[in-house]
Each structure stands twice: as structure tokens, then as C-alpha cells.
Design a protein around this motif. Structure first.
Motif, PDB file in Angstrom:
ATOM      1  N   TYR A 101      83.406  50.704  86.206  1.00 28.08           N
ATOM      2  CA  TYR A 101      82.966  52.284  85.847  1.00 28.08           C
ATOM      3  C   TYR A 101      81.803  52.627  86.919  1.00 28.08           C
ATOM      4  O   TYR A 101      80.728  51.872  87.049  1.00 28.08           O
ATOM      5  CB  TYR A 101      82.492  52.361  84.414  1.00 28.08           C
ATOM      6  CG  TYR A 101      83.579  51.985  83.513  1.00 28.08           C
ATOM      7  CD1 TYR A 101      83.767  50.558  82.785  1.00 28.08           C
ATOM      8  CD2 TYR A 101      84.829  52.796  83.229  1.00 28.08           C
ATOM      9  CE1 TYR A 101      84.666  50.363  81.970  1.00 28.08           C
ATOM     10  CE2 TYR A 101      85.735  52.424  82.320  1.00 28.08           C
ATOM     11  CZ  TYR A 101      85.795  51.499  81.987  1.00 28.08           C
ATOM     12  OH  TYR A 101      86.692  50.901  80.895  1.00 28.08           O
ATOM     13  N   GLU A 102      81.507  53.880  86.916  1.00 32.17           N
ATOM     14  CA  GLU A 102      80.318  54.402  87.695  1.00 32.17           C
ATOM     15  C   GLU A 102      80.116  55.860  87.146  1.00 32.17           C
ATOM     16  O   GLU A 102      81.042  56.650  86.943  1.00 32.17           O
ATOM     17  CB  GLU A 102      80.703  54.637  89.370  1.00 32.17           C
ATOM     18  CG  GLU A 102      79.763  55.156  89.896  1.00 32.17           C
ATOM     19  CD  GLU A 102      79.701  54.645  91.464  1.00 32.17           C
ATOM     20  OE1 GLU A 102      80.936  54.821  92.054  1.00 32.17           O
ATOM     21  OE2 GLU A 102      78.963  54.240  92.213  1.00 32.17           O
ATOM     22  N   PHE A 103      78.886  56.041  87.098  1.00 30.27           N
ATOM     23  CA  PHE A 103      78.364  57.503  86.425  1.00 30.27           C
ATOM     24  C   PHE A 103      77.151  57.939  87.451  1.00 30.27           C
ATOM     25  O   PHE A 103      76.574  56.893  87.693  1.00 30.27           O
ATOM     26  CB  PHE A 103      77.896  57.170  84.935  1.00 30.27           C
ATOM     27  CG  PHE A 103      79.077  56.681  84.246  1.00 30.27           C
ATOM     28  CD1 PHE A 103      79.004  55.142  83.975  1.00 30.27           C
ATOM     29  CD2 PHE A 103      79.832  57.235  83.367  1.00 30.27           C
ATOM     30  CE1 PHE A 103      79.693  54.599  83.066  1.00 30.27           C
ATOM     31  CE2 PHE A 103      80.746  56.722  82.728  1.00 30.27           C
ATOM     32  CZ  PHE A 103      80.816  55.339  82.407  1.00 30.27           C
ATOM     33  N   TRP A 104      77.010  59.117  87.548  1.00 30.75           N
ATOM     34  CA  TRP A 104      76.063  59.923  88.289  1.00 30.75           C
ATOM     35  C   TRP A 104      75.225  61.039  87.616  1.00 30.75           C
ATOM     36  O   TRP A 104      75.725  61.691  86.751  1.00 30.75           O
ATOM     37  CB  TRP A 104      76.810  60.630  89.405  1.00 30.75           C
ATOM     38  CG  TRP A 104      77.453  59.591  90.303  1.00 30.75           C
ATOM     39  CD1 TRP A 104      78.502  59.389  90.577  1.00 30.75           C
ATOM     40  CD2 TRP A 104      76.604  58.929  91.448  1.00 30.75           C
ATOM     41  NE1 TRP A 104      78.861  58.619  91.406  1.00 30.75           N
ATOM     42  CE2 TRP A 104      77.705  58.301  92.007  1.00 30.75           C
ATOM     43  CE3 TRP A 104      75.373  58.960  91.976  1.00 30.75           C
ATOM     44  CZ2 TRP A 104      77.314  57.652  93.172  1.00 30.75           C
ATOM     45  CZ3 TRP A 104      74.952  58.354  93.224  1.00 30.75           C
ATOM     46  CH2 TRP A 104      76.157  57.537  93.618  1.00 30.75           C
ATOM     47  N   GLY A 105      74.073  60.863  87.699  1.00 27.31           N
ATOM     48  CA  GLY A 105      73.178  62.159  87.193  1.00 27.31           C
ATOM     49  C   GLY A 105      73.402  63.286  87.989  1.00 27.31           C
ATOM     50  O   GLY A 105      73.982  63.395  89.202  1.00 27.31           O
ATOM     51  N   PRO A 106      72.784  64.475  87.606  1.00 25.92           N
ATOM     52  CA  PRO A 106      72.993  65.803  88.318  1.00 25.92           C
ATOM     53  C   PRO A 106      72.124  65.991  89.452  1.00 25.92           C
ATOM     54  O   PRO A 106      72.381  66.642  90.424  1.00 25.92           O
ATOM     55  CB  PRO A 106      72.593  66.911  87.189  1.00 25.92           C
ATOM     56  CG  PRO A 106      71.726  66.216  86.607  1.00 25.92           C
ATOM     57  CD  PRO A 106      72.365  64.776  86.275  1.00 25.92           C
ATOM     58  N   GLY A 107      71.225  65.138  89.517  1.00 21.80           N
ATOM     59  CA  GLY A 107      70.121  65.060  90.667  1.00 21.80           C
ATOM     60  C   GLY A 107      68.860  65.581  90.527  1.00 21.80           C
ATOM     61  O   GLY A 107      68.967  66.693  89.706  1.00 21.80           O
ATOM     62  N   THR A 108      67.936  65.509  91.354  1.00 24.54           N
ATOM     63  CA  THR A 108      66.671  65.951  91.337  1.00 24.54           C
ATOM     64  C   THR A 108      66.172  66.312  92.851  1.00 24.54           C
ATOM     65  O   THR A 108      66.118  64.955  93.464  1.00 24.54           O
ATOM     66  CB  THR A 108      65.593  65.065  90.427  1.00 24.54           C
ATOM     67  OG1 THR A 108      64.518  65.821  90.173  1.00 24.54           O
ATOM     68  CG2 THR A 108      65.488  63.576  90.944  1.00 24.54           C
ATOM     69  N   GLN A 109      65.729  67.257  93.089  1.00 27.40           N
ATOM     70  CA  GLN A 109      65.063  67.375  94.444  1.00 27.40           C
ATOM     71  C   GLN A 109      64.044  66.950  94.884  1.00 27.40           C
ATOM     72  O   GLN A 109      62.852  67.035  94.041  1.00 27.40           O
ATOM     73  CB  GLN A 109      65.184  68.938  94.710  1.00 27.40           C
ATOM     74  CG  GLN A 109      64.685  69.485  96.071  1.00 27.40           C
ATOM     75  CD  GLN A 109      65.464  69.258  97.215  1.00 27.40           C
ATOM     76  OE1 GLN A 109      66.833  69.352  97.125  1.00 27.40           O
ATOM     77  NE2 GLN A 109      65.046  68.450  98.269  1.00 27.40           N
ATOM     78  N   VAL A 110      63.655  66.277  95.904  1.00 27.36           N
ATOM     79  CA  VAL A 110      62.410  65.796  96.293  1.00 27.36           C
ATOM     80  C   VAL A 110      62.305  66.326  97.510  1.00 27.36           C
ATOM     81  O   VAL A 110      63.054  66.156  98.580  1.00 27.36           O
ATOM     82  CB  VAL A 110      62.576  64.200  96.294  1.00 27.36           C
ATOM     83  CG1 VAL A 110      61.146  63.851  97.255  1.00 27.36           C
ATOM     84  CG2 VAL A 110      62.348  63.673  94.878  1.00 27.36           C
ATOM     85  N   THR A 111      61.114  66.983  97.683  1.00 22.50           N
ATOM     86  CA  THR A 111      60.836  67.635  99.047  1.00 22.50           C
ATOM     87  C   THR A 111      59.451  67.151  99.386  1.00 22.50           C
ATOM     88  O   THR A 111      58.444  67.237  98.763  1.00 22.50           O
ATOM     89  CB  THR A 111      60.456  69.221  99.109  1.00 22.50           C
ATOM     90  OG1 THR A 111      61.985  69.693  98.424  1.00 22.50           O
ATOM     91  CG2 THR A 111      60.402  69.898 100.374  1.00 22.50           C
ATOM     92  N   VAL A 112      59.216  66.459 100.769  1.00 21.79           N
ATOM     93  CA  VAL A 112      58.119  65.958 101.408  1.00 21.79           C
ATOM     94  C   VAL A 112      57.827  67.099 102.552  1.00 21.79           C
ATOM     95  O   VAL A 112      58.387  67.011 103.474  1.00 21.79           O
ATOM     96  CB  VAL A 112      58.218  64.816 101.649  1.00 21.79           C
ATOM     97  CG1 VAL A 112      56.519  64.277 102.420  1.00 21.79           C
ATOM     98  CG2 VAL A 112      58.786  63.830 100.533  1.00 21.79           C
ATOM     99  N   SER A 113      56.512  67.880 102.235  1.00 22.71           N
ATOM    100  CA  SER A 113      56.289  68.782 103.291  1.00 22.71           C
ATOM    101  C   SER A 113      54.738  68.943 103.062  1.00 22.71           C
ATOM    102  O   SER A 113      54.191  69.178 101.871  1.00 22.71           O
ATOM    103  CB  SER A 113      57.161  70.185 103.260  1.00 22.71           C
ATOM    104  OG  SER A 113      56.712  71.040 104.114  1.00 22.71           O
ATOM    105  N   SER A 114      54.013  69.424 104.392  1.00 20.47           N
ATOM    106  CA  SER A 114      52.721  69.876 104.211  1.00 20.47           C
ATOM    107  C   SER A 114      52.573  71.300 104.213  1.00 20.47           C
ATOM    108  O   SER A 114      51.461  72.025 103.899  1.00 20.47           O
ATOM    109  CB  SER A 114      51.924  69.158 105.546  1.00 20.47           C
ATOM    110  OG  SER A 114      52.766  69.567 106.527  1.00 20.47           O
TER     111      SER A 114
END
Length: 120
Positions: free
Chosen positions: A107-120
Motif C-alpha cells: 500500500y502507498e499513500f501520499w499527502g497533498p504536498g507543501t511548497q518549499v521555496t528557497v530564495s533571497s
């Protein structure tokens, strides 16, 4: 069924840190592996780090020495501590939960995702 909810994403400066968390609910007794994947714009989804029960089993080379994966005592929560972030870490990060028998994913399950942005 297992439901996964991520939190902790956002904007960070290069060299900064973020801590992602993922809480699992539902039939969590079937889960023995949890971890994180990510997908950058225009690229495929890639494994970041996974744990089987409380033992890290996979971590991609590009984050070794910078990211730490850990699980809660009840193993229903998994964290990803991300240090020394780089612009190339920018991606949507997905929590993943699996029920595995050896190399076979049952079985495999996924979350909806969360955005990570690395920027100056």
C-alpha cells in the motif's frame, strides 16, 4: 486508508532552515515506512529521505549532511529538518507512507504536498 497532512513549508533564505512535519491518521497500523519526496518545477518526483519504523533507510545524496529525517514515538508523525537550504531545494515536498514487505510495496499513500521555496 491512511491520511497524511504536511505542514511547515514556506519561504527560506539560502542557508536557512525549515522543519516539515507530517501527521498520519486512519489505518496507520499497516504503515511501516514513512518519508519525504519532492518535485521541483519541470522535474519528476524524487525521493528525499525515508524511514522504516524508526531507522533511516534512504536519503538522497544531495541532502546528506543537511537534512535530517525523524519519526515520533508513536511512529504516526515524521519530520524533515532541513538545514543549509539551497535554491535547488525549492520544490513541493510530499509526505509518503508505505506498507512494505521487503522490496514490495503493498500500500502507498501520499499527502497533498507543501511548497518549499528557497530564495533571497
Amino acid at each position: 486508508q491512511v491520511q497524511l497532512v504536511e505542514s511547515g513549508g514556506g519561504l527560506a533564505q539560502p542557508g536557512g532552515s525549515l522543519n516539515l512535519s507530517c501527521a498520519a491518521s486512519g489505518s496507520t497500523f499497516i504503515v511501516n515506512t514513512m518519508g519525504w519526496f519532492r518535485q521541483a518545477p519541470g522535474k519528476g518526483r524524487e525521493l528525499v529521505a525515508t524511514m522504516k519504523h524508526d531507522v533511516p533507510v534512504n536519503i538522497t545524496d544531495s541532502v546528506k549532511g543537511r537534512f535530517i529525517i525523524s519519526r515520533g514515538n508513536r511512529e504516526n508523525t515524521v519530520w524533515l529538518q532541513m538545514n543549509d537550504l539551497r535554491p535547488e531545494d525549492t520544490a513541493v515536498y510530499y509526505c509518503n507512507a508505505q506498507s512494505r514487505a521487503g522490496a514490495m510495496v503493498i500500500y502507498e499513500f501520499w499527502g497533498p504536498g507543501t511548497q518549499v521555496t528557497v530564495s533571497s
